[in-house]
Design a protein around this motif. Structure first.
Motif, PDB file in Angstrom:
ATOM      1  N   VAL A  62      16.833  62.008 114.103  1.00 21.68           N
ATOM      2  CA  VAL A  62      17.951  61.822 115.031  1.00 21.68           C
ATOM      3  C   VAL A  62      19.037  62.857 114.759  1.00 21.68           C
ATOM      4  CG1 VAL A  62      19.878  60.268 115.583  1.00 21.68           C
ATOM      5  CG2 VAL A  62      17.515  59.401 115.572  1.00 21.68           C
ATOM      6  N   SER A  98      24.299  57.403 115.171  1.00 16.77           N
ATOM      7  CA  SER A  98      24.021  58.834 114.935  1.00 16.77           C
ATOM      8  C   SER A  98      23.501  59.508 116.203  1.00 16.77           C
ATOM      9  CB  SER A  98      22.973  58.986 113.825  1.00 16.77           C
ATOM     10  OG  SER A  98      23.454  58.453 112.613  1.00 16.77           O
ATOM     11  N   ARG A  99      22.641  58.785 116.909  1.00 10.74           N
ATOM     12  CA  ARG A  99      22.110  59.344 118.146  1.00 10.74           C
ATOM     13  C   ARG A  99      23.232  59.600 119.160  1.00 10.74           C
ATOM     14  NH1 ARG A  99      19.217  62.779 120.844  1.00 10.74           N
ATOM     15  NH2 ARG A  99      18.559  62.069 122.899  1.00 10.74           N
ATOM     16  N   MET A 144      26.317  60.231 118.491  1.00 10.22           N
ATOM     17  CA  MET A 144      27.068  61.388 118.006  1.00 10.22           C
ATOM     18  C   MET A 144      26.350  62.683 118.381  1.00 10.22           C
ATOM     19  SD  MET A 144      28.179  62.333 114.087  1.00 10.22           S
ATOM     20  CE  MET A 144      26.490  62.767 113.584  1.00 10.22           C
ATOM     21  N   LYS A 145      25.059  62.697 118.129  1.00 11.71           N
ATOM     22  CA  LYS A 145      24.299  63.916 118.426  1.00 11.71           C
ATOM     23  C   LYS A 145      24.269  64.218 119.925  1.00 11.71           C
ATOM     24  CE  LYS A 145      22.614  66.177 115.871  1.00 11.71           C
ATOM     25  NZ  LYS A 145      23.198  67.259 115.053  1.00 11.71           N
ATOM     26  N   GLN A 174      16.351  58.651 110.793  1.00 10.08           N
ATOM     27  CA  GLN A 174      17.724  59.167 110.706  1.00 10.08           C
ATOM     28  C   GLN A 174      17.712  60.701 110.657  1.00 10.08           C
ATOM     29  OE1 GLN A 174      20.555  57.676 111.032  1.00 10.08           O
ATOM     30  NE2 GLN A 174      21.975  59.257 110.347  1.00 10.08           N
ATOM     31  N   GLY A 177      23.341  52.302 112.215  1.00  9.40           N
ATOM     32  CA  GLY A 177      23.598  53.706 111.919  1.00  9.40           C
ATOM     33  C   GLY A 177      22.760  54.680 112.713  1.00  9.40           C
ATOM     34  N   ILE A 178      21.517  54.342 112.978  1.00 12.71           N
ATOM     35  CA  ILE A 178      20.667  55.285 113.701  1.00 12.71           C
ATOM     36  C   ILE A 178      21.143  55.456 115.137  1.00 12.71           C
ATOM     37  CG2 ILE A 178      18.331  55.557 114.648  1.00 12.71           C
ATOM     38  CD1 ILE A 178      17.284  54.456 111.912  1.00 12.71           C
ATOM     39  N   LEU A 179      21.443  54.344 115.793  1.00 12.91           N
ATOM     40  CA  LEU A 179      21.913  54.457 117.178  1.00 12.91           C
ATOM     41  C   LEU A 179      23.261  55.182 117.247  1.00 12.91           C
ATOM     42  CD1 LEU A 179      20.955  51.107 118.932  1.00 12.91           C
ATOM     43  CD2 LEU A 179      19.548  53.064 118.306  1.00 12.91           C
TER      44      LEU A 179
END
Lengths: 239, 239, 239, 239, 239, 239
Positions: C209, A108-109, A111-112, C206, A104-106
């Motif tokens: 990010v 999300s990154r 996406m951002k 999270q 999820g963190i990657l």
């Protein structure tokens, strides 16, 4: 990589992977649908972008302790930071969803950073969190184990296979609620244009069918009347 | 094909595929559940109808250009126009979901024609559109590529296999939120009646269990008291 | 079986299976995720409990008529009545979902008895009913045929495999929206503690990010600044 | 375990697994053939013996270092030393041939101890050596990795599954050049007798067919003449 | 069915399935190799003949007791007696080798009747006996259970799939030590002729390579010298 | 690539893949056996050499007409001419044996060039011819269709997966009658040495077992007497 034209991207936002597959089939290409991946998050607009690829190989235990991520140049982390905005990160996970392709963190990154979406023929972890992001993510099935368990990221932006489809960097990737299709870069404009036209006609057909009309002579429009009706409908609709 | 009796259809609308499988199991039939298909659209009433079948074989490229659909007698299109209202179109796609069995327009046409539903052990294209139709559709997984890519429709209304289940034209097909079961035509009335009765008892058991009662002696009702309670419950409920 | 400590259970209610898999991976355990099962009912809190196991073997027809359930000591029914409150019933169905592992009534009974959840690497029947229960249930896919069709319950509370993961009675089972992980009993406390700490950090990451921060130097926190920021964040959040 | 009668064993030495499967099918048993195993060593007489079983579960790394074999009571080694002479060791390897079920030395020891044969639905290592032993060994495919990699021997002589067939200790196992069949213990005598008789008839039929006779009316012998000819042939052959 | 010309049959006796696949690939046909079947009996000449097909569907228990073979018109038995001499019996067993497609007696009868060979994408029983016949037989793997267990013969000489290849009655079937290929009837003569020529060239290349020559410029013969050498070799060999 | 030492190569010629897998397992490496490949040609000495790799991706039809082989630099042909003598060509065919990885002529060329062997996790065509060459060749199963049907050779001598094993250029590949194992380059010497020693001991054990000795206390040699006997045997044998 020749950049994807805005008008092509725009057209591809409005057509389905099914229609694109037919346009590719007419050109002799029958392996461009990424098999056995599904969207984690329904109800999003199409995913459209040029392919930026990441290749995984089977993990060898001595090369993949948890400490590898201390290396800022680790290809998985590098790919996440370098995948261009507007592109789609496509991961060759060898169709192995027993360990994660990323979490999820990657995601999300990505996406951002403005990336257009991500596809793996394996699985993502933190899938419930990912499913809540307004970001197109496609995989085979959820996979909680860290990627290091079975995957080593080994190459960035080389030609790969994903779900039995060939993917070259720069190919145009389109995803919808059904799945993901790979359009060879040099065909993107013409396939987008053709699919756009096909979609107008299919919208007409669907409307007619819902009004009770038979498909015979209408789909395809072998009856002259079908073509006349379509022309009139198109004019009336301004499409 | 002897027509499905209205009271049998009515009973089958109110029982589950699980209960039907048990009634069939008691008669020595253990392969009647179509394996590995799921509904695209949840929350619909049961799908009930006699089987009208379509058989696909592997596509040979020279026989399956896009132009075959110009032929109004193409078996796929013919099946869609000729499947009787109230029947279920069951497609033998050889469990191959790499290409579509059909798409949204054909499925819409079936719905409009009053067909009871459609089942394929392969996949449908335009699955997001299909999922919005108030029409029961079951498949393995979405498949954007046109059926011509891998399937050629070759036979209408012959005995087929679907998801490893034997399907004869006229067999009674029942689908619910769990999947699809095939009831041999000559057993439809008695199996429907038995399943209907079983359902009344299971509703009683479920209610008792939710009130905290043990399943021992209750399910099955080996305790005399269970049978007494059921009789009282049934009377009280008017079932 | 040493009972699961309340504080350990509490911590496990708040961490993901993904994080737990990483904590296990660090300890050299890479087969603890139950492969290819999914929750029937989304949106529930985590499932946490000690494993109580049930082993199925292939059914031999003469031993598995419908009448076997008249025996109150049938292992499947016995397991449902004897699985301790707070435990998770884990079924070894040999990854075979062609027939059910259990159905809605038995699952309801487990729920009412205070059991923490149920997992099978096969499939459950009455899955639409089960999906409406406020009770964690994990399986591969729905399966309407009665378990007698292919499964015979043969052993209670012995070591088993479930979805290729080793499961010993008393191991701690945790399920979330992604899947199910098996924590060896002797590691439960330390893994829960570590995962709890990891989760605090991941929540911080999270959040960062989502505010646009790069993962490089942050995840893992190889930059000194990341560690400083985390300490400050943690203090501010009171975690 | 009631001992296998010598005359039953003798009959089973002379019949095929195909004929035995038919005799079992007539009794309603259709899952007794161990699927997907083959003999490593061709040209041996039939393998016949009572089942002595060994159950494997997925290996957890911390429980399966190479040092476990220092324990003389390790179930795999124990099984090899305790499997009775004349019995067949049947291993439930969960159809997983990615790591070995056992190797050449253990198999040699079984042979020297007078065991009748060994079957695994996984794979054996040292398969080229095993293939040279005058000893019946059946598996799925060769597997060089030590069993500890993926398998932990956990139970001896309990009911198991092997290649999707149910196997109870004491069932009679028969293997030929085709594969392995499991005869429930209580049926061994009658099934052996029936298969023996069927074999006499099939030998007659095969001889007739090789002389050019049609199978119609002969196989099965619906023509009176076929039965007369068989009686005469049998008498002449002294069978 | 237009009869297979003797000279075409003769050419096909001398070419490999690999070469034929290439000739078909050049014509846009890429699904003509029957996947995952192998010869039971090595060292035979090629199998060549027109396809005569038999279609199996999943067996329903009430329709498939052992007594069905009392019916002389049972499609399986009928196919065995009616498959024309010189033809190849091709069986669509839905790639399911858990039960037999046929056994040694039927295969022997086909051989005696002058049939050219038999192919199933399932399995044959009595495989050790079949392996000793001087008759080409191809299947997936041995299967002792009678076909009635899982298969019902339902159609004779209709278009089928076999190992994912499309097979039409009258298509020309060629088998060698590698497997089986399906040549569409209308292409048989030209494909045979082309493959025959390719084989002459490949024999030349193989000889050159075994003498140490590089494949570059030779295979394909992009070097002028390669073509000169081939012409000389061909003349010298009289081919 | 550091060259493989002659004494290491020599030792590896005399040990089995099973023994090597155990030596690797002791070092924490459990994915080094190439799954599901078998030798085409039995009875050869071990295959030993450094890995030279070739990576295939899914073929896109427009890039893979038969004419691509006119290009002398086509990676498949290039690999065949450039793989060093003494090395093993290892092909990543994505475990897809539906089309060939290579054929008899290329394999013959490799043999003539002094290459040590070839491995693919797909299939080779011309397999009956290859089976007659005195050259080690390993694959999954025969595949007559030309590689262009499904595979495009895309990369030479990059890290790959083969049969789920990680393979880096320069890793030491060993094949025997059982299969193929991948030894990381840096471990080759020590693993070879250890396996060589293990083999001496296993030969002793095998001999003892064939003389009737129990494995308990002998394998592993937990009895002091076993170690004494081994020392004596070794001295006597001069090993």
């Amino acid at each position: 990589m020749s950049p994807l034209k805005p008008e092509t991207r725009q057209k591809l936002m409005g057509v389905s992977t099914a229609t694109l597959c037919t346009a590719l089939f007419k050109r002799g290409l029958s392996h461009q649908f990424i098999q056995n991946v599904r969207p984690l998050n329904a109800g999003l607009p199409n995913m459209v972008g040029e392919a930026y690829t990441l290749r995984y190989m089977p993990a060898r235990e001595d090369r993949n302790p948890i400490s590898v991520f201390l290396d800022r140049a680790h290809p998985q982390r590098k790919a996440v930071e370098e995948c261009p905005p507007g592109a789609v990160l496509v991961i060759d996970s060898r169709k192995d969803a027993r360990a994660a392709s990323a979490g999820g963190i990657l995601v999300s990154r990505l996406m951002k950073r403005g990336v257009a979406g991500i596809v793996s023929d394996g699985g993502f972890r933190d899938s419930p969190d990912i499913a809540r992001l307004p970001f197109p993510v496609y995989h085979q099935r959820p996979a909680a184990p860290t990627n290091l368990t079975l995957h080593e990221a080994i190459d960035i932006n080389v030609p790969i296979g994903c779900g039995d489809a060939p993917v070259f960097p720069g190919d145009v990737i389109v995803g919808d609620g059904e799945g993901v299709v790979v359009i060879p870069a040099h065909l993107a404009d013409e396939v987008a244009a053709e699919a756009f036209e096909m979609t107008v006609f299919e919208d007409f057909v669907q409307e007619q069918v819902m009004q009770g009309r038979s498909i015979l002579g209408l789909y395809p429009p072998t009856d002259e009347q079908s073509r006349i009706d379509f022309a009139a409908w198109r004019k009336a609709k301004g499409r």
